[in-house]
Write an enzyme that holds these catalytic residues in place. Structure first.
Site, short mmCIF file in Angstrom:
data_model
loop_
_atom_site.label_atom_id
_atom_site.label_comp_id
_atom_site.label_asym_id
_atom_site.label_seq_id
_atom_site.Cartn_x
_atom_site.Cartn_y
_atom_site.Cartn_z
N ASN A 11 54.54 123.35 9.68
CA ASN A 11 54.21 124.76 9.92
C ASN A 11 54.80 125.14 11.28
OD1 ASN A 11 53.09 127.24 10.38
ND2 ASN A 11 50.95 126.53 10.40
N TRP A 12 55.89 125.87 11.24
CA TRP A 12 56.59 126.21 12.49
C TRP A 12 55.84 127.27 13.28
CZ3 TRP A 12 62.54 126.52 10.95
CH2 TRP A 12 62.95 125.26 10.49
N LYS A 13 54.86 127.91 12.65
CA LYS A 13 54.10 128.98 13.30
C LYS A 13 55.07 130.04 13.84
CE LYS A 13 50.28 125.83 13.95
NZ LYS A 13 49.11 125.40 14.71
N HIS A 96 45.36 129.71 6.82
CA HIS A 96 45.41 128.92 8.06
C HIS A 96 44.34 129.43 9.03
CE1 HIS A 96 46.76 127.14 11.79
NE2 HIS A 96 47.42 126.27 11.04
N GLU A 98 44.35 129.95 12.08
CA GLU A 98 44.79 130.96 13.04
C GLU A 98 44.74 132.35 12.40
OE1 GLU A 98 48.45 129.02 14.08
OE2 GLU A 98 47.28 127.46 15.08
N GLU A 166 42.18 121.04 8.06
CA GLU A 166 42.64 121.15 9.44
C GLU A 166 41.46 121.54 10.33
OE1 GLU A 166 47.17 121.93 9.68
OE2 GLU A 166 46.14 123.85 9.65
N GLY A 172 46.64 121.67 17.81
CA GLY A 172 47.33 121.99 19.05
C GLY A 172 46.66 121.43 20.29
N SER A 211 47.21 117.94 15.30
CA SER A 211 47.77 116.99 16.27
C SER A 211 48.30 115.71 15.63
CB SER A 211 46.73 116.65 17.35
OG SER A 211 46.41 117.82 18.10
N GLY A 232 52.03 120.95 12.97
CA GLY A 232 52.49 122.07 13.78
C GLY A 232 53.52 121.61 14.79
N GLY A 233 53.06 121.30 15.99
CA GLY A 233 53.96 121.00 17.11
C GLY A 233 55.03 119.96 16.79
P1 13P Z 1 49.42 120.88 15.45
O1 13P Z 1 50.09 119.79 14.65
O2 13P Z 1 50.30 121.50 16.47
O3 13P Z 1 48.09 120.44 15.97
O4 13P Z 1 49.12 122.09 14.40
C1 13P Z 1 48.49 121.80 13.21
C2 13P Z 1 48.53 123.00 12.36
O5 13P Z 1 47.88 123.99 12.63
C3 13P Z 1 49.41 122.99 11.19
O6 13P Z 1 49.17 124.06 10.33
#
Ligand code: 13P
Length: 251
Positions: A11-13, A96, A98, A166, A172, A211, A232-233
């Site tokens: 997920n590149w956000k 998600h 967020e 998640e 994050g 993470s 994510g990251g």
């Molecule tokens: P991180 O891997 O950066 O913690 O993000 C997880 C995430 O929200 C994937 O959708």
């Protein structure tokens, strides 16, 4: 235990521009195209989906969106429908945390998005997870079960569903859930699916996200109910993301 093909989804956000997104997917393809036994998915921002999909075409790397509208067309400023995505993406992240937190998305809306995606032949990657206060109160399992059940209201295309547990407190933060915590909660998710669709429970993939990196992925993947990761990251670095793909490919 049913054999389920693991999934590594990035997920590149709201990261990458057109050029860096294209470069990123090209590097991922170069490093990971030949790895078998794992479904590889990247989810760029909407604006880059078309170009990233073009760059990944003919490879084993699939493309997903980070969201989708539940509506088919019309006066929904800023939204993107399934018919616009059809042919470009194989998957769509829905619900998600967020978007639930920042855009006020409810589980009812998430269910409508999941249904719309599946009806268009796009596999929903449906996210659920508790925040820290819920976990500290000892209510994580009940919260996640209720949230998942509500987010699956009316859903019936069990073959295409992917669930992603998640925990908000692990996203994050660099503080992933332990493999025991992640196992316990992915098992809860699977039991929710079993309740709603007994025949599908052993084939639906349930991912962990929060993470995940090359240092913790192998341990997480040893757990029986964890079928991969939503990342994510670490999905923004081709070498790191490819390590996750390699780890899952050998699961
Ligand atoms: P991180 O891997 O950066 O913690 O993000 C997880 C995430 O929200 C994937 O959708």
């Amino acid at each position: 235990m049913a054999s389920r093909i693991p999934v590594i989804a990035g997920n590149w956000k709201m990261n990458t521009d057109l050029e860096s997104g294209i470069n990123l997917v090209k590097e991922i393809v170069a490093l990971s195209n030949a790895v078998s036994g794992v479904d590889k998915i990247v989810c760029p921002p909407f604006i880059s989906i078309s170009s990233v999909a073009q760059s990944a075409s003919g490879s084993t790397v699939q493309v997903g969106s980070q969201n989708v509208s539940a509506n088919s067309d019309g006066a929904f400023t800023g939204e993107v429908s399934t018919s616009m995505l059809r042919g470009l993406v194989s998957h769509a992240i829905v619900g998600h945390s967020e978007r639930r937190a920042l855009n006020g998305e409810t589980s009812e809306q998430v269910a409508a998005k999941a249904i719309a995606a599946a009806e268009a032949g796009i596999s929903p990657i449906l996210c659920i997870g508790e925040d820290l206060s819920v976990r500290k109160a000892g209510n994580a399992a009940t919260f996640v079960a209720d949230q998942l059940e509500a987010s699956l209201a009316g859903y019936s295309d069990w073959n295409s569903l992917i669930v992603a547990y998640e925990p908000v407190w692990a996203i994050g933060t660099g503080e992933a859930a332990t493999s025991e915590q992640a196992q316990e909660m992915t098992a809860v998710c699977r039991e929710v699916v079993r309740k709603l669709a007994p025949d599908a429970a052993d084939s639906v993939r349930v991912l962990y996200g929060g993470s995940v990196n090359s240092g913790n992925v192998a341990e997480l993947l040893t757990q029986p109910d964890i079928d991969g990761a939503l990342v994510g990251g670490a999905s923004l670095k081709a070498d790191e993301f490819s390590k996750l793909i390699a780890a899952a490919g050998s699961k």
